[in-house]
Motif scaffolding. Structure first.
Motif, PDB file in Angstrom:
ATOM      1  N   ASN A  99      23.578  19.062  86.183  1.00  0.00           N
ATOM      2  CA  ASN A  99      23.221  17.996  87.117  1.00  0.00           C
ATOM      3  C   ASN A  99      21.720  17.767  87.194  1.00  0.00           C
ATOM      4  OD1 ASN A  99      23.198  20.609  88.351  1.00  0.00           O
ATOM      5  ND2 ASN A  99      22.932  19.616  90.332  1.00  0.00           N
ATOM      6  N   THR A 100      20.944  18.618  86.544  1.00  0.00           N
ATOM      7  CA  THR A 100      19.489  18.409  86.456  1.00  0.00           C
ATOM      8  C   THR A 100      19.103  17.710  85.156  1.00  0.00           C
ATOM      9  OG1 THR A 100      19.119  20.559  85.387  1.00  0.00           O
ATOM     10  CG2 THR A 100      19.097  20.509  87.801  1.00  0.00           C
ATOM     11  N   GLY A 101      20.090  17.444  84.307  1.00  0.00           N
ATOM     12  CA  GLY A 101      19.830  16.810  83.025  1.00  0.00           C
ATOM     13  C   GLY A 101      19.593  17.772  81.890  1.00  0.00           C
TER      14      GLY A 101
ATOM     15  N   PRO B  89      29.830  31.958  66.664  1.00  0.00           N
ATOM     16  CA  PRO B  89      30.717  32.484  67.708  1.00  0.00           C
ATOM     17  C   PRO B  89      30.941  31.468  68.820  1.00  0.00           C
ATOM     18  CG  PRO B  89      28.520  33.409  67.933  1.00  0.00           C
ATOM     19  CD  PRO B  89      28.515  32.624  66.648  1.00  0.00           C
ATOM     20  N   HIS B  90      32.092  31.585  69.470  1.00  0.00           N
ATOM     21  CA  HIS B  90      32.323  30.820  70.694  1.00  0.00           C
ATOM     22  C   HIS B  90      31.447  31.414  71.795  1.00  0.00           C
ATOM     23  CE1 HIS B  90      35.750  28.482  69.274  1.00  0.00           C
ATOM     24  NE2 HIS B  90      36.198  29.573  68.684  1.00  0.00           N
ATOM     25  N   GLU B  91      30.757  30.554  72.545  1.00  0.00           N
ATOM     26  CA  GLU B  91      29.837  31.020  73.575  1.00  0.00           C
ATOM     27  C   GLU B  91      30.270  30.546  74.956  1.00  0.00           C
ATOM     28  OE1 GLU B  91      27.722  33.183  73.010  1.00  0.00           O
ATOM     29  OE2 GLU B  91      27.181  33.047  70.878  1.00  0.00           O
ATOM     30  N   VAL B  92      29.853  31.285  75.963  1.00  0.00           N
ATOM     31  CA  VAL B  92      30.119  30.957  77.368  1.00  0.00           C
ATOM     32  C   VAL B  92      28.784  30.667  78.041  1.00  0.00           C
ATOM     33  CG1 VAL B  92      30.963  31.867  79.563  1.00  0.00           C
ATOM     34  CG2 VAL B  92      32.237  32.295  77.452  1.00  0.00           C
ATOM     35  N   PHE B  93      28.758  29.635  78.896  1.00  0.00           N
ATOM     36  CA  PHE B  93      27.526  29.194  79.526  1.00  0.00           C
ATOM     37  C   PHE B  93      27.634  29.297  81.045  1.00  0.00           C
ATOM     38  CE2 PHE B  93      28.843  26.327  76.018  1.00  0.00           C
ATOM     39  CZ  PHE B  93      28.021  26.851  75.019  1.00  0.00           C
ATOM     40  N   ASP B  94      26.561  29.747  81.672  1.00  0.00           N
ATOM     41  CA  ASP B  94      26.474  29.702  83.135  1.00  0.00           C
ATOM     42  C   ASP B  94      26.134  28.276  83.545  1.00  0.00           C
ATOM     43  OD1 ASP B  94      26.950  32.434  83.888  1.00  0.00           O
ATOM     44  OD2 ASP B  94      25.007  32.924  83.006  1.00  0.00           O
ATOM     45  N   THR B  95      26.966  27.699  84.396  1.00  0.00           N
ATOM     46  CA  THR B  95      26.776  26.304  84.816  1.00  0.00           C
ATOM     47  C   THR B  95      26.920  26.210  86.330  1.00  0.00           C
ATOM     48  OG1 THR B  95      29.073  25.489  84.877  1.00  0.00           O
ATOM     49  CG2 THR B  95      28.042  25.721  82.692  1.00  0.00           C
ATOM     50  N   PRO B  96      26.559  25.085  86.928  1.00  0.00           N
ATOM     51  CA  PRO B  96      26.725  24.923  88.376  1.00  0.00           C
ATOM     52  C   PRO B  96      28.167  25.014  88.856  1.00  0.00           C
ATOM     53  CG  PRO B  96      25.151  23.322  87.549  1.00  0.00           C
ATOM     54  CD  PRO B  96      25.766  23.966  86.352  1.00  0.00           C
ATOM     55  N   ILE B  97      29.155  24.864  87.957  1.00  0.00           N
ATOM     56  CA  ILE B  97      30.549  24.969  88.402  1.00  0.00           C
ATOM     57  C   ILE B  97      31.180  26.308  88.015  1.00  0.00           C
ATOM     58  CG2 ILE B  97      30.854  22.470  88.280  1.00  0.00           C
ATOM     59  CD1 ILE B  97      32.674  23.040  85.791  1.00  0.00           C
ATOM     60  N   GLY B  98      30.420  27.180  87.396  1.00  0.00           N
ATOM     61  CA  GLY B  98      30.941  28.485  86.989  1.00  0.00           C
ATOM     62  C   GLY B  98      30.667  28.763  85.527  1.00  0.00           C
ATOM     63  N   LYS B  99      31.301  29.819  85.022  1.00  0.00           N
ATOM     64  CA  LYS B  99      31.137  30.193  83.615  1.00  0.00           C
ATOM     65  C   LYS B  99      32.076  29.343  82.769  1.00  0.00           C
ATOM     66  CE  LYS B  99      29.551  34.952  84.323  1.00  0.00           C
ATOM     67  NZ  LYS B  99      28.212  34.684  83.714  1.00  0.00           N
ATOM     68  N   VAL B 100      31.515  28.597  81.817  1.00  0.00           N
ATOM     69  CA  VAL B 100      32.250  27.575  81.080  1.00  0.00           C
ATOM     70  C   VAL B 100      32.222  27.866  79.581  1.00  0.00           C
ATOM     71  CG1 VAL B 100      32.150  25.149  80.354  1.00  0.00           C
ATOM     72  CG2 VAL B 100      31.956  25.744  82.780  1.00  0.00           C
ATOM     73  N   GLY B 101      33.369  27.645  78.940  1.00  0.00           N
ATOM     74  CA  GLY B 101      33.448  27.621  77.495  1.00  0.00           C
ATOM     75  C   GLY B 101      33.915  26.252  77.048  1.00  0.00           C
ATOM     76  N   LEU B 102      33.455  25.817  75.877  1.00  0.00           N
ATOM     77  CA  LEU B 102      33.829  24.519  75.329  1.00  0.00           C
ATOM     78  C   LEU B 102      34.713  24.695  74.098  1.00  0.00           C
ATOM     79  CD1 LEU B 102      30.335  22.748  75.447  1.00  0.00           C
ATOM     80  CD2 LEU B 102      32.256  22.305  76.982  1.00  0.00           C
ATOM     81  N   LEU B 103      35.805  23.954  74.040  1.00  0.00           N
ATOM     82  CA  LEU B 103      36.627  23.838  72.841  1.00  0.00           C
ATOM     83  C   LEU B 103      36.858  22.348  72.595  1.00  0.00           C
ATOM     84  CD1 LEU B 103      39.285  26.670  73.385  1.00  0.00           C
ATOM     85  CD2 LEU B 103      37.224  26.762  71.970  1.00  0.00           C
ATOM     86  N   ILE B 104      37.399  22.011  71.418  1.00  0.00           N
ATOM     87  CA  ILE B 104      37.629  20.612  71.084  1.00  0.00           C
ATOM     88  C   ILE B 104      39.016  20.456  70.472  1.00  0.00           C
ATOM     89  CG2 ILE B 104      36.862  18.633  69.716  1.00  0.00           C
ATOM     90  CD1 ILE B 104      34.033  19.883  69.751  1.00  0.00           C
ATOM     91  N   CYS B 105      39.847  19.679  71.094  1.00  0.00           N
ATOM     92  CA  CYS B 105      41.135  19.203  70.606  1.00  0.00           C
ATOM     93  C   CYS B 105      41.986  20.294  69.940  1.00  0.00           C
ATOM     94  CB  CYS B 105      40.917  18.016  69.688  1.00  0.00           C
ATOM     95  SG  CYS B 105      42.366  16.938  69.568  1.00  0.00           S
ATOM     96  N   TRP B 106      42.076  20.294  68.609  1.00  0.00           N
ATOM     97  CA  TRP B 106      43.004  21.174  67.910  1.00  0.00           C
ATOM     98  C   TRP B 106      42.693  22.647  68.123  1.00  0.00           C
ATOM     99  CZ3 TRP B 106      47.656  21.411  66.815  1.00  0.00           C
ATOM    100  CH2 TRP B 106      48.200  22.144  65.748  1.00  0.00           C
ATOM    101  N   ASP B 107      41.531  22.962  68.657  1.00  0.00           N
ATOM    102  CA  ASP B 107      41.216  24.348  69.025  1.00  0.00           C
ATOM    103  C   ASP B 107      42.260  24.922  69.976  1.00  0.00           C
ATOM    104  OD1 ASP B 107      38.789  24.720  67.587  1.00  0.00           O
ATOM    105  OD2 ASP B 107      37.633  23.756  69.174  1.00  0.00           O
ATOM    106  N   VAL B 108      42.919  24.063  70.782  1.00  0.00           N
ATOM    107  CA  VAL B 108      43.869  24.589  71.764  1.00  0.00           C
ATOM    108  C   VAL B 108      45.056  25.278  71.091  1.00  0.00           C
ATOM    109  CG1 VAL B 108      43.242  22.870  73.494  1.00  0.00           C
ATOM    110  CG2 VAL B 108      45.226  22.473  72.040  1.00  0.00           C
ATOM    111  N   ALA B 109      45.287  24.988  69.810  1.00  0.00           N
ATOM    112  CA  ALA B 109      46.402  25.612  69.097  1.00  0.00           C
ATOM    113  C   ALA B 109      46.105  27.055  68.713  1.00  0.00           C
ATOM    114  CB  ALA B 109      46.742  24.809  67.836  1.00  0.00           C
TER     115      ALA B 109
END
Length: 307
Positions: free
Chosen positions: A124-126, A152-172
């Protein structure tokens, strides 16, 4: 940190190669989400230029994404909202030593660039807090996109909590989630471009709603088996699109979901349920235990294969 976070998923009929229309639509929806008190807005995969990889303009636009990323950073700061701007297809010089990459043109000739499909988390700070390049590339995409392979897949500290990002077919791939939660992810955000007819004709002959069933089942299962929340944003409004953007938590399943309509959905996400689920199932505790007999940490293994 308060356990309840107000988040938004956004979906619409993305127009192929019409970057200005798509960007303006995204910004309008983000403003709508912010006006409803959302702390985070998530857009679909390929939200900026759609999916038309055989058109030369697709690769040209991939070299022009920086101004749009910066525009989202400015908008996040203006509205005091975090943004995951779906994915941006980005052009990079060809490294020539990438094992799992594509540099093919429509005519089959080799180019001097590669294309990554990239998701960002903007605070939220840009500030850009995290980036992820798609690892598991859906089979029809492989002629055009390059996998992030051994990153590697990474986890980020964010204002809403600890977040990981995946994209579409990654969910399989449960391994992707396991790696993220082994690093402490509470929320996994998944921009996607998932269609009703992505399954083969043979599969669809058995169940025309096969892909809908896949998403309904898998997204809920991933929350339970990983004691995490999922924010899933898909394209909608097209003839073969599914929509189905949603926010899902363990214990209760979807806390808000959309059909194939265009629009923005704002819901409250009770992250207390992540702790309740972990207290109940102790998945993270087992993963962290000494002598755990499965390894879910990324160790230079090649990714698999969706949009």
């Amino acid at each position: 940190m308060p356990p309840i976070r107000r988040v938004a998923v956004i979906q619409w009929a993305i127009k192929n190669l019409d970057v200005e229309y798509n960007h303006a639509t995204a910004c309008a929806y983000i403003r709508d989400a912010a006006s409803q008190g959302a702390e985070l807005a998530v857009l679909p995969e390929y939200h900026l230029n759609g999916w038309a990889p055989s058109d030369p303009l697709f690769a040209t636009q991939a070299g022009q994404t920086t101004p749009y990323l910066e525009a989202y950073q400015s908008l996040a700061k203006e509205l005091n909202i975090c943004i995951v701007p779906g994915t941006l297809v980005e052009k990079h010089p060809h490294p020539r030593n990438t094992t799992y990459s594509s540099s093919l043109t429509q005519s089959g000739g080799e180019t001097n660039y590669i294309l990554y499909n990239t998701a960002y988390f903007i605070s939220n700070t840009g500030e850009i807090l995290g980036r992820y390049r798609k690892k598991n590339i859906w089979h029809p995409e492989r002629a055009y996109l390059t996998s992030s392979l051994h990153e590697p897949h990474e986890v980020f500290d964010t204002p809403i909590g600890k977040v990981g990002l995946l994209i579409c077919w990654d969910v399989a791939f449960p391994e992707a989630f396991r790696e993220l939660i082994s690093k402490g992810a509470e929320i996994v955000i998944v921009p996607t471009y998932w269609g009703r007819n992505d399954a083969t004709p043979t599969a669809l002959s058995y169940n025309p709603n096969s892909e809908e069933l896949f998403l309904e089942s898998t997204l809920t299962a991933r929350c339970y088996e990983n004691t995490c929340g999922i924010i899933f944003a898909n394209v909608s409004g097209l003839e073969q699109s599914l929509g189905m953007s949603r926010v899902v938590l363990p214990i209760i399943g979807p806390v808000g979901k959309m059909g194939n309509e265009e629009g923005v959905l704002v819901v409250d996400m009770d992250l207390g349920l992540v702790k309740i689920a972990e207290d109940n199932y102790k998945v993270r505790e087992d993963l962290a235990g000494e002598g755990w007999y499965y390894s879910y940490r990324h160790e230079n293994q090649m990714g698999g294969g969706r949009g």
